[in-house]
Every structure is written in C-alpha cells, then in structure tokens.
Design an enzyme around this catalytic site. Sequence first.
Site, PDB file in Angstrom:
ATOM      1  N   ASP A 138      32.250  44.050  36.320  1.00 23.53           N
ATOM      2  CA  ASP A 138      31.965  44.878  37.495  1.00 23.53           C
ATOM      3  C   ASP A 138      32.007  44.052  38.777  1.00 23.53           C
ATOM      4  O   ASP A 138      31.287  43.070  38.923  1.00 23.53           O
ATOM      5  CB  ASP A 138      30.592  45.533  37.345  1.00 23.53           C
ATOM      6  CG  ASP A 138      30.520  46.391  36.083  1.00 23.53           C
ATOM      7  OD1 ASP A 138      31.531  47.058  35.772  1.00 23.53           O
ATOM      8  OD2 ASP A 138      29.480  46.364  35.399  1.00 23.53           O
TER       9      ASP A 138
ATOM     10  N   ASP B  67      34.461  38.342  34.571  1.00 21.67           N
ATOM     11  CA  ASP B  67      33.363  39.266  34.764  1.00 21.67           C
ATOM     12  C   ASP B  67      33.969  40.661  34.920  1.00 21.67           C
ATOM     13  O   ASP B  67      35.131  40.802  35.306  1.00 21.67           O
ATOM     14  CB  ASP B  67      32.580  38.841  36.013  1.00 21.67           C
ATOM     15  CG  ASP B  67      31.574  39.885  36.418  1.00 21.67           C
ATOM     16  OD1 ASP B  67      30.740  40.264  35.575  1.00 21.67           O
ATOM     17  OD2 ASP B  67      31.629  40.342  37.577  1.00 21.67           O
TER      18      ASP B  67
END
Length: 544
Positions: free
Chosen positions: A29, A27
């Site tokens: 952020d 992922d």
Amino acid sequence: MYAGAGRAGSGPVEGTRPVLYDAVLLDRDGTLIEDVPYNGDPEKVRPVPGARAALDRLRAAGLRLAVVTNQSGLARGYFGDEQMRAVHARIEELLGRFDAWLVCPHDDADGCDCRKPAPGLVHAAARELGTRASRCVLVGDIGRDVAAALAAGAAGVLVPTPVTRPEEVAAAGWLASDLPAAVDEILRRQQAVHTVPGRVGERVGTALVVRSDSAGDVLVTGPAIRAVAAGAQRVVLLCGPRGRAAADLLPGVDEILEHPLPWIDPTPAPVDPDAMRTLAARLAAIGADEAVVFTSFHQSALPLALLLRMAGIRRISAISDDYPGSLLDVRHRVPVGVPEPERALSLAAAAGHRLPGDDEPVLRLRPDALPPRPADLGDPGYVVLHPGSAASSRACPPELAARIAGSLTAAGHRVLVTGGSDERDVTARVAAAGGTDLGGRTDLPGLAAIVADAGAVVVGNTGPAHLAAAAGVPVVSLFAPTVPFGQWGPYRVPTVRLGNADAPCRDTRAASCPVPAHPCLSGIDPAEVVEALRVLAVSGGGGR
Ligand SMILES: [Zn+2]
C-alpha cells in the site's frame, strides 16, 4: 505470518548470477498500489503510475519479486482472509504475478517479529525466494519499510509519498522519486558491477590497486580488490599509514606498499619532491601491468595517475569527474549516493574485473589475520560499544555512551567498551556505567577478533562498524549525518540506524562537529539502543 505458495521464478541464467541482488521486495500500500486504508475491496485497487512496466523490467532482468506487507486490518477484523486474497488476485491481474506474498496479519500490540519495522517478513521473503536477505532490495514508502530492510541486512529504497514523514525521508540512505525510478536505479546498480568491456577472461600479471585514507575506507574497498584479485596473478595494494592495519586484513592482497599521499590525507604534510620521486621509483619497481585507483567522491585520482604514468604503468583506471586527459585509460563515473563498496566494485568492473560467482559483494577479512580472542572476555554474544572515532564529529558523546552502557547492562547485555589507546579516558568513563573497559587493549586485528564474536556492535560511522559488517555482526549505527548514510552505512549487514539524520551537520563532511552539543547524536535515547538490539534479535542472555 502468512506466506503465499512459492512459485518458480524466471531466475538468472546459469553462470551469470547477478552480483548484487536476486530479488526485489515490494511494500504493497502506497508503493505498488494507492493506499486505501484497510482495503478489502478488489475494486478499489489502483496501481501507482508505471508500476506494471517497471515490474516487468525487473522480471525481464531475472529478478524475483515478492510483496511484503503489514495488514493489521486482519488483526483488527476490518477485513478477512478471503477479502485479502481477492485484493491480491486483483493486484496480480493488474501488475503480473509475484513469486511470493508475505503478509504480517498482526497489530503493533502483538509484538510479533514480522510487522515492519521488524525484519521477519524480509527474512521470510528471502527464504521463500531461495536467497538471503542481503541479496534482496526492498522498495517502500515509509520509514518502517526501509528500517525492516536494513534490520534484515537488505538494501532499502524509500519512495516517499505525501504522507511520508520528513524525518523518514532524511534518514533514508536510498531515495527514489517514484517506483519506476527506483526500479531503474536498482537495475543500473546491478548492471554497473557487471560491465566487463571486452576483457572477459583476460588475466593480468600484476595489478596495482590503490586506496589511501583510513581503515574504514580500505575495508569498504575490499570487495573491489577481491574482484581485481580474481583477474590478476599478483595484487599490490598502495595504502596510506592510516589504512595500513586494515590493508593487512584484506583477502586478495599479496603485497602492500605504504606511502602517504598529500592530496588525499586530511592533515597533509607539504609535498616533498624527493618523497614523490621515491614513490614513483617504488611504483615502477612493482612492474604492474595495470593500476586501479580507488577514491572517495571528494578525492582526486589524477595526481597519482600522473605518478603512475611516470612509473611506466600502461593501463590506469579511476573514477574521475575532472577531465583526465591522457592520465586515465578507463575514466569511470558514478552517480552520488551509491554505497562505497559498490562504487568501488563498479570501477573494478569498468576496468574489466568482477567478483567471481562464488564470492559475495560483502566486506571480508582474512581469517588467518585475526589473533585469538582474549579468553577472559567470556562466551560470544556480548555487545561491543565503541564510543570513539578518529573524527570527533562521528563519535558518540561520552555522556550518552555511558548512559547506553548503563541501559544495556540493565537490560541483561554483557557490554565490552572498546577504543584506542588515546581513548582510554572515554572508555573508562563509559565502562564505569556498565561494562568491561577494553580501551587501549586492542590493535585493529585484535578489535576485529573481538567484534567477530559479538552479538552486535553499537558504534558511530567509523572503522569498527565496517569490521562488524565484515564479520556479519549486526550494527546499531549511531550515525552522524556528516556524510551520506547510503554511501557509508554498514554494508549488507543487519543494521538499525539511530540519530537525527537531518541535523545541521548533514553532508558537511566535518571532522569535528560544527554544531554545539553534537545534536545529531546527543538526542538518542538509550532505550532506542535496547529496542534496536531486540529488533536485531540480539538477546540479553548472551546468545544471538
Ligand atoms: Zn506480524
């Protein structure tokens, strides 16, 4: 979705394909970089501490890397393509190159199949990297990341931040304190199933493998037994009466010796000295060159190791935290939290056996062991709803199962309700709310045959969940948290986990629910099950 141009990664060396993972999906952020909401400014990119070195360790190990990220700021017009590309260029400047970038540009309202927790980005990343989702592990900071990974059949590691919700932390089967720790554990698990200390290529005559306990326990040990079988001319499996039917389904097993072990059984008979002498004699008669004793973390391999020594077996391997003295030749240790199939595979590896390169570390059944599926069940693609469990704490409350059956039927699914002959009251009641009652109509192989043609299986933490995993059939797991999901969840198969992971029964290992009203599962809304099937792409029309 947007897919970045694929690049040739530094893949694993020919002939040393890793057993578990080809790729790590990250992922963006909150995982790789500090979360700056809707950031379109490269100047605001700040990697999390230790990110560059951690990613370089993965690259050095031959793992390919992809970023999988929801960027609904695109749909909302907060930033454009150009700005996003500039941000990604800055990330690569700071963290090194990624082999693929997968971006969902949609908003929740778009109903796309790529916005996490949907599994679309994970499947796309796996495709882009030339592998399958089940050979990927995803690292993320919120429940959506882990849910997307599991729904694709990938592993998911949660690295919580201050914004991660407590229920997401509770539900995660694999937790790490930060990105470097997640990377270290990925590499450790990958390495643990490879170690072959000094026995590469050495093939033994007869290997005795041991897995007592229930059908599910035997099924999750299957990959490790296949690893042993790859290095032995003959494999004899010692199992207990409750695991016998599952033992008959395992590939790689040549002979089965069935005997209860009073230090393993949950409701043991008194130790009978004559029975123990008989067992020792039967073990001696096998003439095994080595024994590999598989156990769960709360079970001891040592009493059996003593019998095996008395039977003259010269090389014995087992996991033991307790001091084994001279009972074990290979004393293996495994940290808590590792999936049971990998835990067993790591013991096989420590004993000198590993899965051959053309096998996958997935659960499997012998195809020739399954009977034909009854013709009156119609076409494949139905949903199997299995409310029961040998341990009532892990069963779906009948009242809830009935409401689930009704909701699934209303959503257009064909529902088959399965259960043992002692569960017929429950299956009849559940099927009356919607579905076909198969209670008492199947033995384990028959149930496996029905599960194999299902579009999905809705089931608690019990044997049929592992039958589904063995058939590659998606699971909606109504998982009572009496044991860790990370160890006992359906392995390497698309899964949606439902239920309260933080209920008071958590980690109690209780066989019957210690809490009134079974709150871990009774709060499940049948609409969640319908939604889970949508996420798993199981259509109500019967197809998959
Ligand atoms: Zn999308």
